[in-house]
Scaffold this active site. Structure first.
Site, PDB file in Angstrom:
ATOM      1  N   GLY A 324       0.815  -1.205   0.000  1.00  0.00           N
ATOM      2  CA  GLY A 324       0.000   0.000   0.000  1.00  0.00           C
ATOM      3  C   GLY A 324       0.850   1.257   0.000  1.00  0.00           C
ATOM      4  CD1 TRP A 327      -1.752   1.577  -5.930  1.00  0.00           C
ATOM      5  CD2 TRP A 327      -2.041   3.315  -4.575  1.00  0.00           C
ATOM      6  NE1 TRP A 327      -2.785   2.330  -6.433  1.00  0.00           N
ATOM      7  CE2 TRP A 327      -2.988   3.413  -5.614  1.00  0.00           C
ATOM      8  CE3 TRP A 327      -2.037   4.313  -3.593  1.00  0.00           C
ATOM      9  CZ2 TRP A 327      -3.898   4.451  -5.710  1.00  0.00           C
ATOM     10  CZ3 TRP A 327      -2.948   5.347  -3.685  1.00  0.00           C
ATOM     11  CH2 TRP A 327      -3.866   5.410  -4.733  1.00  0.00           C
ATOM     12  CG  HIS A 328      -0.010   6.087  -1.105  1.00  0.00           C
ATOM     13  ND1 HIS A 328      -0.474   4.923  -0.528  1.00  0.00           N
ATOM     14  CD2 HIS A 328      -1.016   6.988  -0.977  1.00  0.00           C
ATOM     15  CE1 HIS A 328      -1.696   5.125  -0.066  1.00  0.00           C
ATOM     16  NE2 HIS A 328      -2.057   6.349  -0.334  1.00  0.00           N
ATOM     17  N   GLY A 329       3.667   5.770  -4.027  1.00  0.00           N
ATOM     18  CA  GLY A 329       4.783   6.422  -4.688  1.00  0.00           C
ATOM     19  C   GLY A 329       5.997   5.534  -4.778  1.00  0.00           C
ATOM     20  CG  PHE A 519      -0.248   9.328  -4.940  1.00  0.00           C
ATOM     21  CD1 PHE A 519       1.128   9.419  -4.916  1.00  0.00           C
ATOM     22  CD2 PHE A 519      -0.981   9.986  -3.971  1.00  0.00           C
ATOM     23  CE1 PHE A 519       1.768  10.134  -3.927  1.00  0.00           C
ATOM     24  CE2 PHE A 519      -0.336  10.706  -2.969  1.00  0.00           C
ATOM     25  CZ  PHE A 519       1.035  10.780  -2.953  1.00  0.00           C
TER      26      PHE A 519
END
Length: 519
Positions: A324, A327-329, A519
Protein backbone atom coordinates in the site's frame (compact mmCIF):
# COMPACT_ATOMS: atom_id res chain seq x y z
CA UNK A 1 -1.92 25.86 -12.43
CA UNK A 2 -4.89 25.13 -10.19
CA UNK A 3 -6.68 28.26 -11.39
CA UNK A 4 -6.10 27.32 -15.04
CA UNK A 5 -7.43 23.82 -14.35
CA UNK A 6 -10.46 25.32 -12.67
CA UNK A 7 -11.12 27.64 -15.61
CA UNK A 8 -11.11 24.60 -17.88
CA UNK A 9 -13.52 22.82 -15.54
CA UNK A 10 -15.83 25.86 -15.49
CA UNK A 11 -16.14 25.65 -19.26
CA UNK A 12 -16.17 21.88 -19.51
CA UNK A 13 -18.72 21.10 -16.81
CA UNK A 14 -21.75 23.15 -17.98
CA UNK A 15 -21.41 21.87 -21.55
CA UNK A 16 -21.09 18.29 -20.31
CA UNK A 17 -24.12 18.59 -18.04
CA UNK A 18 -26.37 20.27 -20.60
CA UNK A 19 -25.59 17.76 -23.32
CA UNK A 20 -25.91 14.90 -20.83
CA UNK A 21 -29.42 15.97 -19.87
CA UNK A 22 -30.41 16.73 -23.45
CA UNK A 23 -29.20 13.36 -24.76
CA UNK A 24 -30.72 11.60 -21.75
CA UNK A 25 -34.17 12.72 -22.91
CA UNK A 26 -33.67 10.66 -26.06
CA UNK A 27 -31.73 7.64 -24.85
CA UNK A 28 -29.87 6.48 -21.78
CA UNK A 29 -27.21 5.00 -24.07
CA UNK A 30 -26.61 8.39 -25.72
CA UNK A 31 -26.15 10.00 -22.30
CA UNK A 32 -23.68 7.32 -21.20
CA UNK A 33 -21.74 7.53 -24.47
CA UNK A 34 -21.50 11.30 -24.12
CA UNK A 35 -20.12 11.00 -20.60
CA UNK A 36 -17.46 8.58 -21.88
CA UNK A 37 -16.42 11.05 -24.59
CA UNK A 38 -16.46 13.98 -22.17
CA UNK A 39 -14.37 12.02 -19.65
CA UNK A 40 -11.75 11.27 -22.30
CA UNK A 41 -11.63 14.97 -23.23
CA UNK A 42 -11.29 15.86 -19.55
CA UNK A 43 -8.41 13.40 -19.14
CA UNK A 44 -6.74 14.52 -22.36
CA UNK A 45 -6.65 18.16 -21.28
CA UNK A 46 -3.67 17.37 -19.04
CA UNK A 47 -1.77 15.27 -21.59
CA UNK A 48 -3.48 14.16 -24.83
CA UNK A 49 -0.83 11.50 -25.47
CA UNK A 50 -2.00 9.40 -22.52
CA UNK A 51 -5.57 9.20 -23.79
CA UNK A 52 -4.32 6.40 -26.05
CA UNK A 53 -2.85 4.61 -23.03
CA UNK A 54 -6.13 4.91 -21.15
CA UNK A 55 -8.20 3.80 -24.16
CA UNK A 56 -5.85 0.87 -24.81
CA UNK A 57 -6.07 -0.20 -21.18
CA UNK A 58 -9.88 -0.13 -21.34
CA UNK A 59 -10.05 -2.19 -24.55
CA UNK A 60 -7.50 -4.73 -23.32
CA UNK A 61 -9.12 -5.27 -19.92
CA UNK A 62 -12.63 -5.40 -21.32
CA UNK A 63 -11.65 -8.09 -23.83
CA UNK A 64 -9.72 -9.92 -21.11
CA UNK A 65 -12.81 -9.81 -18.90
CA UNK A 66 -14.93 -11.27 -21.71
CA UNK A 67 -12.39 -14.06 -22.19
CA UNK A 68 -12.18 -14.85 -18.49
CA UNK A 69 -15.97 -14.96 -18.19
CA UNK A 70 -16.40 -17.11 -21.30
CA UNK A 71 -13.91 -19.72 -20.08
CA UNK A 72 -15.48 -19.69 -16.62
CA UNK A 73 -18.97 -20.30 -18.03
CA UNK A 74 -17.61 -23.22 -20.05
CA UNK A 75 -16.21 -24.74 -16.88
CA UNK A 76 -12.61 -24.29 -18.04
CA UNK A 77 -11.30 -22.94 -14.74
CA UNK A 78 -7.62 -23.41 -15.52
CA UNK A 79 -7.89 -21.52 -18.79
CA UNK A 80 -9.94 -18.80 -17.07
CA UNK A 81 -7.23 -18.52 -14.41
CA UNK A 82 -4.55 -18.36 -17.11
CA UNK A 83 -6.37 -15.49 -18.83
CA UNK A 84 -6.62 -13.71 -15.48
CA UNK A 85 -2.92 -14.13 -14.71
CA UNK A 86 -1.92 -12.85 -18.16
CA UNK A 87 -4.21 -9.82 -17.90
CA UNK A 88 -3.03 -8.95 -14.39
CA UNK A 89 0.59 -9.33 -15.46
CA UNK A 90 0.14 -6.92 -18.37
CA UNK A 91 -1.64 -4.38 -16.15
CA UNK A 92 1.00 -4.53 -13.45
CA UNK A 93 3.90 -4.39 -15.92
CA UNK A 94 2.47 -1.22 -17.49
CA UNK A 95 1.97 0.30 -14.05
CA UNK A 96 5.48 -0.74 -13.01
CA UNK A 97 7.03 0.78 -16.14
CA UNK A 98 5.44 4.19 -15.78
CA UNK A 99 5.52 4.46 -12.01
CA UNK A 100 8.40 2.34 -10.74
CA UNK A 101 10.96 1.78 -13.53
CA UNK A 102 13.18 4.66 -12.47
CA UNK A 103 12.94 3.71 -8.77
CA UNK A 104 13.78 0.04 -9.39
CA UNK A 105 16.71 0.83 -11.69
CA UNK A 106 18.24 3.41 -9.35
CA UNK A 107 17.72 1.20 -6.28
CA UNK A 108 19.39 -1.74 -8.01
CA UNK A 109 22.23 0.46 -9.22
CA UNK A 110 22.82 1.81 -5.70
CA UNK A 111 22.79 -1.70 -4.23
CA UNK A 112 25.24 -3.14 -6.79
CA UNK A 113 27.43 -0.09 -7.39
CA UNK A 114 26.50 0.02 -11.06
CA UNK A 115 26.22 3.31 -12.92
CA UNK A 116 22.80 2.63 -14.40
CA UNK A 117 20.13 5.18 -15.17
CA UNK A 118 16.85 5.44 -17.00
CA UNK A 119 15.31 8.33 -18.86
CA UNK A 120 12.68 10.27 -16.98
CA UNK A 121 9.20 8.84 -17.56
CA UNK A 122 6.20 11.13 -17.18
CA UNK A 123 3.62 9.59 -14.87
CA UNK A 124 0.18 9.41 -16.53
CA UNK A 125 -2.45 11.02 -14.34
CA UNK A 126 -4.59 8.56 -12.43
CA UNK A 127 -2.81 5.44 -13.73
CA UNK A 128 -2.91 3.81 -10.29
CA UNK A 129 -6.63 4.43 -9.98
CA UNK A 130 -7.77 3.20 -13.37
CA UNK A 131 -5.40 0.22 -13.16
CA UNK A 132 -6.66 -0.90 -9.74
CA UNK A 133 -10.27 -0.31 -10.78
CA UNK A 134 -9.83 -2.71 -13.70
CA UNK A 135 -7.83 -5.26 -11.69
CA UNK A 136 -10.79 -5.53 -9.30
CA UNK A 137 -13.10 -5.99 -12.29
CA UNK A 138 -10.97 -8.83 -13.70
CA UNK A 139 -10.67 -10.64 -10.38
CA UNK A 140 -14.41 -10.38 -9.72
CA UNK A 141 -15.12 -11.61 -13.24
CA UNK A 142 -12.98 -14.67 -12.50
CA UNK A 143 -14.91 -15.13 -9.24
CA UNK A 144 -18.23 -14.98 -11.12
CA UNK A 145 -19.38 -11.72 -9.53
CA UNK A 146 -19.80 -9.69 -12.73
CA UNK A 147 -23.07 -9.90 -14.62
CA UNK A 148 -22.86 -6.88 -16.94
CA UNK A 149 -20.43 -6.60 -19.86
CA UNK A 150 -21.97 -3.68 -21.75
CA UNK A 151 -18.94 -2.08 -23.47
CA UNK A 152 -20.17 1.52 -23.18
CA UNK A 153 -21.04 1.09 -19.51
CA UNK A 154 -17.63 -0.48 -18.89
CA UNK A 155 -15.88 2.41 -20.63
CA UNK A 156 -17.75 4.89 -18.42
CA UNK A 157 -17.02 2.79 -15.33
CA UNK A 158 -13.28 3.26 -15.97
CA UNK A 159 -13.15 6.77 -17.44
CA UNK A 160 -15.83 8.50 -15.32
CA UNK A 161 -14.10 11.83 -14.87
CA UNK A 162 -15.06 12.75 -11.25
CA UNK A 163 -12.95 9.80 -10.02
CA UNK A 164 -10.45 9.33 -12.84
CA UNK A 165 -7.64 11.63 -11.70
CA UNK A 166 -7.41 10.88 -7.97
CA UNK A 167 -10.02 8.33 -7.01
CA UNK A 168 -11.92 6.86 -5.37
CA UNK A 169 -11.27 3.36 -6.74
CA UNK A 170 -14.67 2.40 -8.14
CA UNK A 171 -16.28 -1.02 -7.84
CA UNK A 172 -18.24 -2.31 -10.82
CA UNK A 173 -21.00 -3.74 -8.61
CA UNK A 174 -21.81 -0.26 -7.34
CA UNK A 175 -21.50 1.59 -10.63
CA UNK A 176 -22.80 -0.59 -13.47
CA UNK A 177 -26.37 -0.75 -12.19
CA UNK A 178 -26.48 3.04 -11.90
CA UNK A 179 -25.57 3.45 -15.56
CA UNK A 180 -28.64 1.41 -16.53
CA UNK A 181 -31.00 3.12 -14.06
CA UNK A 182 -34.12 4.82 -15.46
CA UNK A 183 -33.08 8.22 -14.05
CA UNK A 184 -29.74 8.17 -15.91
CA UNK A 185 -29.56 11.35 -17.98
CA UNK A 186 -32.60 12.98 -16.36
CA UNK A 187 -32.26 16.52 -15.02
CA UNK A 188 -32.88 16.81 -11.27
CA UNK A 189 -32.78 20.23 -9.60
CA UNK A 190 -32.09 18.77 -6.14
CA UNK A 191 -29.08 16.90 -7.53
CA UNK A 192 -27.73 20.10 -9.06
CA UNK A 193 -28.19 22.05 -5.82
CA UNK A 194 -26.63 19.35 -3.64
CA UNK A 195 -23.81 18.56 -6.08
CA UNK A 196 -22.85 22.21 -6.54
CA UNK A 197 -22.83 22.81 -2.77
CA UNK A 198 -20.67 19.75 -2.04
CA UNK A 199 -18.30 20.77 -4.83
CA UNK A 200 -17.91 24.26 -3.34
CA UNK A 201 -17.28 22.82 0.13
CA UNK A 202 -14.48 20.69 -1.31
CA UNK A 203 -13.06 23.62 -3.25
CA UNK A 204 -13.01 25.73 -0.08
CA UNK A 205 -11.13 23.01 1.81
CA UNK A 206 -8.48 22.90 -0.89
CA UNK A 207 -8.08 26.58 -1.71
CA UNK A 208 -8.75 28.30 1.60
CA UNK A 209 -7.34 25.72 4.03
CA UNK A 210 -4.99 23.15 2.49
CA UNK A 211 -3.04 25.60 0.34
CA UNK A 212 -2.93 28.13 3.19
CA UNK A 213 -1.55 25.74 5.82
CA UNK A 214 1.03 24.52 3.28
CA UNK A 215 3.03 27.71 3.89
CA UNK A 216 3.93 26.28 7.30
CA UNK A 217 4.83 22.78 6.12
CA UNK A 218 6.58 23.26 2.76
CA UNK A 219 9.53 25.38 4.06
CA UNK A 220 10.22 22.89 6.86
CA UNK A 221 10.38 19.86 4.58
CA UNK A 222 12.46 21.82 2.04
CA UNK A 223 14.98 22.86 4.69
CA UNK A 224 15.17 19.31 6.05
CA UNK A 225 16.81 18.19 2.81
CA UNK A 226 20.04 19.90 3.83
CA UNK A 227 19.98 20.67 7.55
CA UNK A 228 18.62 19.47 10.93
CA UNK A 229 15.32 20.91 12.13
CA UNK A 230 14.62 22.19 15.64
CA UNK A 231 11.89 20.84 17.93
CA UNK A 232 9.22 23.51 17.36
CA UNK A 233 9.92 23.79 13.65
CA UNK A 234 9.74 20.01 13.21
CA UNK A 235 6.45 19.58 15.09
CA UNK A 236 5.01 22.70 13.48
CA UNK A 237 5.85 21.46 9.98
CA UNK A 238 4.70 17.89 10.62
CA UNK A 239 1.33 18.88 12.11
CA UNK A 240 0.84 21.50 9.39
CA UNK A 241 1.34 18.84 6.72
CA UNK A 242 -0.97 16.49 8.63
CA UNK A 243 -3.69 19.13 8.30
CA UNK A 244 -2.72 20.06 4.74
CA UNK A 245 -3.13 16.53 3.38
CA UNK A 246 -6.33 16.10 5.40
CA UNK A 247 -8.07 19.10 3.87
CA UNK A 248 -6.48 18.53 0.46
CA UNK A 249 -7.70 14.94 0.16
CA UNK A 250 -11.00 15.66 1.91
CA UNK A 251 -11.53 18.57 -0.49
CA UNK A 252 -10.89 16.44 -3.56
CA UNK A 253 -13.16 13.69 -2.24
CA UNK A 254 -15.97 16.21 -1.71
CA UNK A 255 -15.48 17.70 -5.17
CA UNK A 256 -15.60 14.25 -6.77
CA UNK A 257 -18.82 13.39 -4.93
CA UNK A 258 -20.34 16.76 -5.82
CA UNK A 259 -19.48 16.49 -9.51
CA UNK A 260 -20.92 13.00 -9.62
CA UNK A 261 -24.18 14.00 -7.91
CA UNK A 262 -24.75 16.53 -10.71
CA UNK A 263 -25.27 13.53 -12.99
CA UNK A 264 -27.35 11.63 -10.45
CA UNK A 265 -24.56 9.10 -9.84
CA UNK A 266 -23.19 8.10 -6.43
CA UNK A 267 -19.57 7.10 -5.94
CA UNK A 268 -18.00 5.50 -2.85
CA UNK A 269 -17.35 7.57 0.25
CA UNK A 270 -13.57 7.87 0.36
CA UNK A 271 -13.03 10.04 3.42
CA UNK A 272 -14.83 9.96 6.78
CA UNK A 273 -13.17 12.11 9.47
CA UNK A 274 -10.07 9.87 9.87
CA UNK A 275 -8.47 12.01 12.59
CA UNK A 276 -11.43 11.17 14.85
CA UNK A 277 -10.26 7.55 14.80
CA UNK A 278 -9.47 5.98 18.17
CA UNK A 279 -7.10 3.35 16.83
CA UNK A 280 -5.17 2.74 13.64
CA UNK A 281 -7.62 0.10 12.38
CA UNK A 282 -10.38 2.69 12.64
CA UNK A 283 -8.14 5.21 10.87
CA UNK A 284 -7.86 2.96 7.82
CA UNK A 285 -11.62 2.48 7.80
CA UNK A 286 -11.91 6.25 7.43
CA UNK A 287 -8.89 7.30 5.30
CA UNK A 288 -8.86 6.52 1.57
CA UNK A 289 -11.68 4.05 2.17
CA UNK A 290 -11.77 2.71 -1.39
CA UNK A 291 -8.04 1.88 -1.32
CA UNK A 292 -8.39 0.21 2.08
CA UNK A 293 -11.26 -1.87 0.69
CA UNK A 294 -9.23 -2.83 -2.38
CA UNK A 295 -6.19 -3.85 -0.33
CA UNK A 296 -8.38 -5.87 2.00
CA UNK A 297 -10.45 -7.67 -0.66
CA UNK A 298 -7.79 -8.22 -3.34
CA UNK A 299 -4.57 -8.54 -1.34
CA UNK A 300 -4.97 -9.14 2.41
CA UNK A 301 -7.77 -11.74 2.20
CA UNK A 302 -6.22 -13.64 -0.77
CA UNK A 303 -2.96 -13.79 1.21
CA UNK A 304 -4.87 -15.61 3.94
CA UNK A 305 -6.11 -12.73 6.05
CA UNK A 306 -6.53 -13.83 9.65
CA UNK A 307 -7.52 -17.41 8.83
CA UNK A 308 -4.15 -19.04 9.50
CA UNK A 309 -3.25 -17.86 12.98
CA UNK A 310 -1.99 -14.65 14.53
CA UNK A 311 1.59 -14.83 13.22
CA UNK A 312 0.45 -15.30 9.64
CA UNK A 313 -2.10 -12.52 10.09
CA UNK A 314 0.61 -10.08 11.15
CA UNK A 315 2.79 -11.03 8.18
CA UNK A 316 -0.17 -10.44 5.86
CA UNK A 317 -0.81 -7.06 7.45
CA UNK A 318 2.80 -6.01 6.96
CA UNK A 319 2.90 -7.16 3.34
CA UNK A 320 -0.38 -5.41 2.59
CA UNK A 321 0.71 -2.11 4.10
CA UNK A 322 4.17 -2.24 2.49
CA UNK A 323 2.53 -2.67 -0.91
CA UNK A 324 0.00 0.00 0.00
CA UNK A 325 2.87 2.36 0.72
CA UNK A 326 4.55 1.49 -2.57
CA UNK A 327 1.24 2.14 -4.37
CA UNK A 328 1.39 5.74 -3.18
CA UNK A 329 4.78 6.42 -4.69
CA UNK A 330 8.04 5.02 -6.00
CA UNK A 331 10.37 5.75 -3.11
CA UNK A 332 11.73 4.28 0.09
CA UNK A 333 9.96 6.97 2.08
CA UNK A 334 6.58 5.63 0.90
CA UNK A 335 7.61 2.06 1.67
CA UNK A 336 8.67 3.07 5.17
CA UNK A 337 5.40 4.96 5.62
CA UNK A 338 3.47 1.83 4.68
CA UNK A 339 5.69 -0.35 6.85
CA UNK A 340 5.22 1.95 9.82
CA UNK A 341 1.45 1.72 9.44
CA UNK A 342 1.84 -2.05 9.19
CA UNK A 343 3.65 -2.01 12.54
CA UNK A 344 0.90 0.20 13.96
CA UNK A 345 -1.74 -2.32 12.87
CA UNK A 346 0.17 -5.25 14.37
CA UNK A 347 0.60 -3.38 17.67
CA UNK A 348 -3.09 -2.43 17.60
CA UNK A 349 -4.18 -6.06 17.23
CA UNK A 350 -1.71 -7.25 19.87
CA UNK A 351 -2.90 -4.60 22.31
CA UNK A 352 -6.53 -5.55 21.74
CA UNK A 353 -5.69 -9.22 22.31
CA UNK A 354 -3.75 -8.50 25.51
CA UNK A 355 -6.36 -6.18 27.03
CA UNK A 356 -9.60 -7.74 25.79
CA UNK A 357 -10.32 -9.46 29.12
CA UNK A 358 -9.11 -6.70 31.42
CA UNK A 359 -11.44 -4.36 33.23
CA UNK A 360 -10.75 -0.72 32.22
CA UNK A 361 -9.52 1.51 35.04
CA UNK A 362 -10.13 4.95 33.52
CA UNK A 363 -13.50 6.54 32.66
CA UNK A 364 -14.71 5.86 29.11
CA UNK A 365 -14.50 9.49 27.97
CA UNK A 366 -10.88 9.71 29.13
CA UNK A 367 -9.99 6.44 27.41
CA UNK A 368 -11.55 7.70 24.17
CA UNK A 369 -9.68 11.01 24.34
CA UNK A 370 -6.33 9.35 25.07
CA UNK A 371 -6.84 6.75 22.32
CA UNK A 372 -7.72 9.44 19.79
CA UNK A 373 -4.70 11.56 20.75
CA UNK A 374 -2.27 8.62 20.57
CA UNK A 375 -3.67 7.58 17.18
CA UNK A 376 -3.36 11.14 15.88
CA UNK A 377 0.26 11.49 17.03
CA UNK A 378 1.15 8.13 15.48
CA UNK A 379 -0.34 9.30 12.18
CA UNK A 380 1.57 12.61 12.38
CA UNK A 381 4.88 10.77 12.80
CA UNK A 382 4.11 8.49 9.85
CA UNK A 383 3.20 11.44 7.62
CA UNK A 384 6.80 12.67 7.93
CA UNK A 385 7.94 9.74 5.75
CA UNK A 386 5.06 10.29 3.33
CA UNK A 387 5.93 13.98 2.79
CA UNK A 388 9.73 13.94 3.06
CA UNK A 389 11.55 14.02 -0.26
CA UNK A 390 14.36 11.79 1.01
CA UNK A 391 15.27 9.57 3.92
CA UNK A 392 17.73 12.23 5.07
CA UNK A 393 14.97 14.83 5.24
CA UNK A 394 12.73 12.45 7.18
CA UNK A 395 15.55 11.71 9.62
CA UNK A 396 16.21 15.41 10.20
CA UNK A 397 12.57 16.14 10.98
CA UNK A 398 12.01 13.09 13.18
CA UNK A 399 15.21 13.83 15.11
CA UNK A 400 13.92 17.35 15.71
CA UNK A 401 10.49 16.09 16.81
CA UNK A 402 12.06 13.81 19.43
CA UNK A 403 14.46 16.48 20.70
CA UNK A 404 17.68 15.03 19.32
CA UNK A 405 18.53 18.32 17.59
CA UNK A 406 18.26 20.21 20.87
CA UNK A 407 15.38 22.14 22.40
CA UNK A 408 15.14 25.62 20.94
CA UNK A 409 12.33 28.06 21.72
CA UNK A 410 11.48 31.36 20.06
CA UNK A 411 13.66 34.23 21.24
CA UNK A 412 10.57 36.41 21.68
CA UNK A 413 9.34 34.01 24.36
CA UNK A 414 12.37 34.53 26.61
CA UNK A 415 11.21 37.82 28.12
CA UNK A 416 7.61 36.60 28.41
CA UNK A 417 8.62 33.52 30.39
CA UNK A 418 10.57 35.56 32.96
CA UNK A 419 12.22 33.42 35.65
CA UNK A 420 11.08 30.25 33.93
CA UNK A 421 13.28 31.20 30.96
CA UNK A 422 16.33 31.27 33.24
CA UNK A 423 15.47 27.83 34.61
CA UNK A 424 15.01 26.46 31.08
CA UNK A 425 18.34 27.94 29.96
CA UNK A 426 20.07 26.25 32.87
CA UNK A 427 18.60 22.97 31.68
CA UNK A 428 20.00 23.19 28.14
CA UNK A 429 17.05 24.99 26.50
CA UNK A 430 18.07 27.83 24.18
CA UNK A 431 16.14 30.78 22.76
CA UNK A 432 16.75 31.69 19.13
CA UNK A 433 15.01 33.05 16.06
CA UNK A 434 13.13 30.23 14.32
CA UNK A 435 12.48 31.29 10.72
CA UNK A 436 10.56 28.08 9.92
CA UNK A 437 8.12 28.44 12.82
CA UNK A 438 5.25 30.92 12.75
CA UNK A 439 5.00 31.35 16.49
CA UNK A 440 1.66 32.35 18.00
CA UNK A 441 0.03 32.78 14.59
CA UNK A 442 0.92 29.25 13.49
CA UNK A 443 -0.11 27.74 16.83
CA UNK A 444 -3.47 29.53 16.71
CA UNK A 445 -4.06 28.46 13.11
CA UNK A 446 -3.24 24.82 13.85
CA UNK A 447 -5.47 24.77 16.95
CA UNK A 448 -8.33 26.28 14.95
CA UNK A 449 -8.01 23.64 12.22
CA UNK A 450 -7.77 20.84 14.79
CA UNK A 451 -11.03 22.13 16.27
CA UNK A 452 -12.58 21.95 12.79
CA UNK A 453 -11.30 18.40 12.35
CA UNK A 454 -12.32 17.05 15.76
CA UNK A 455 -15.48 18.98 16.65
CA UNK A 456 -17.38 19.80 13.46
CA UNK A 457 -19.43 17.36 11.33
CA UNK A 458 -18.00 16.21 8.01
CA UNK A 459 -19.61 16.75 4.63
CA UNK A 460 -21.34 13.36 4.58
CA UNK A 461 -22.98 14.16 7.90
CA UNK A 462 -24.07 17.60 6.70
CA UNK A 463 -25.84 15.91 3.77
CA UNK A 464 -27.40 13.11 5.79
CA UNK A 465 -30.84 13.95 4.36
CA UNK A 466 -29.58 12.83 0.94
CA UNK A 467 -27.96 9.56 -0.15
CA UNK A 468 -24.91 11.16 -1.76
CA UNK A 469 -22.33 8.34 -1.55
CA UNK A 470 -21.83 4.66 -0.77
CA UNK A 471 -20.47 3.95 2.67
CA UNK A 472 -21.17 4.10 6.39
CA UNK A 473 -21.01 7.26 8.45
CA UNK A 474 -22.16 8.53 11.86
CA UNK A 475 -25.35 10.61 11.39
CA UNK A 476 -25.88 13.84 13.28
CA UNK A 477 -28.27 13.85 16.21
CA UNK A 478 -30.02 16.29 18.52
CA UNK A 479 -29.57 20.01 17.95
CA UNK A 480 -26.77 19.42 15.42
CA UNK A 481 -29.37 18.10 12.96
CA UNK A 482 -30.14 21.76 12.25
CA UNK A 483 -26.77 21.94 10.51
CA UNK A 484 -27.85 19.33 7.95
CA UNK A 485 -28.14 20.70 4.42
CA UNK A 486 -31.43 21.21 2.63
CA UNK A 487 -32.30 23.23 -0.49
CA UNK A 488 -32.93 26.77 0.71
CA UNK A 489 -32.11 30.37 -0.10
CA UNK A 490 -29.84 30.59 2.94
CA UNK A 491 -27.63 27.71 1.83
CA UNK A 492 -27.63 29.05 -1.75
CA UNK A 493 -26.37 32.47 -0.64
CA UNK A 494 -23.70 30.97 1.61
CA UNK A 495 -22.56 28.66 -1.19
CA UNK A 496 -22.36 31.57 -3.65
CA UNK A 497 -20.30 33.66 -1.22
CA UNK A 498 -17.90 30.80 -0.49
CA UNK A 499 -17.54 30.08 -4.21
CA UNK A 500 -16.73 33.75 -4.91
CA UNK A 501 -14.14 33.76 -2.16
CA UNK A 502 -12.50 30.65 -3.61
CA UNK A 503 -12.35 32.21 -7.09
CA UNK A 504 -10.69 35.37 -5.76
CA UNK A 505 -8.24 33.34 -3.67
CA UNK A 506 -7.26 31.13 -6.62
CA UNK A 507 -6.73 34.13 -8.87
CA UNK A 508 -4.38 35.93 -6.50
CA UNK A 509 -2.51 32.91 -5.12
CA UNK A 510 -0.15 30.33 -6.55
CA UNK A 511 -2.15 27.28 -5.51
CA UNK A 512 -0.96 23.73 -6.12
CA UNK A 513 -2.59 20.70 -7.66
CA UNK A 514 -4.18 18.11 -5.40
CA UNK A 515 -1.65 15.94 -3.58
CA UNK A 516 -3.22 12.71 -4.85
CA UNK A 517 -2.75 13.82 -8.47
CA UNK A 518 0.78 12.42 -8.04
CA UNK A 519 -0.40 8.86 -7.43
Amino acid sequence: MLFNSFLFLCGFLPITCLLFWQLGRRSRSFAVAWLVLASLVFYGWWNPAYVLLLAGSIVFNYLAGLGINEQRLKGKIRRSTLFLVIALTVDLLILAYYKYASFFVHSFADATGQNWSVAAIALPLGISFFTFTQIAFLVDTWRGRVDSFNPIDYALFVTYFPHLIAGPILHHGEMMRQFSAPWMGIFNADNVAAGATIFVIGLFKKVAIADAVARYSDPVFAAALTSPISLLEAWGGAIAYTLQIYFDFSGYSDMAIGLSILFGIRIPLNFNSPYKARNIVDFWRRWHISLSRFLRDYLYIPLGGNRQGKAHRYVNLMLTMLLGGLWHGAGWTFILWGGLHGIYLVVNHLWHWLTSNRKPMAPSFLRRAIAQLITFLAVVIAWVFFRAESLVAARHILAGMFGFNGIVLLDSWETKLGKLAGWLTAHHVTFEALPLFGGRVQISYILLLLAFVWLLPNTRQLFQRRDIAFGDYAPLSGLSVRLAWKPSLTFAVITACVFSYCLITMYFSSGTEFIYYNF
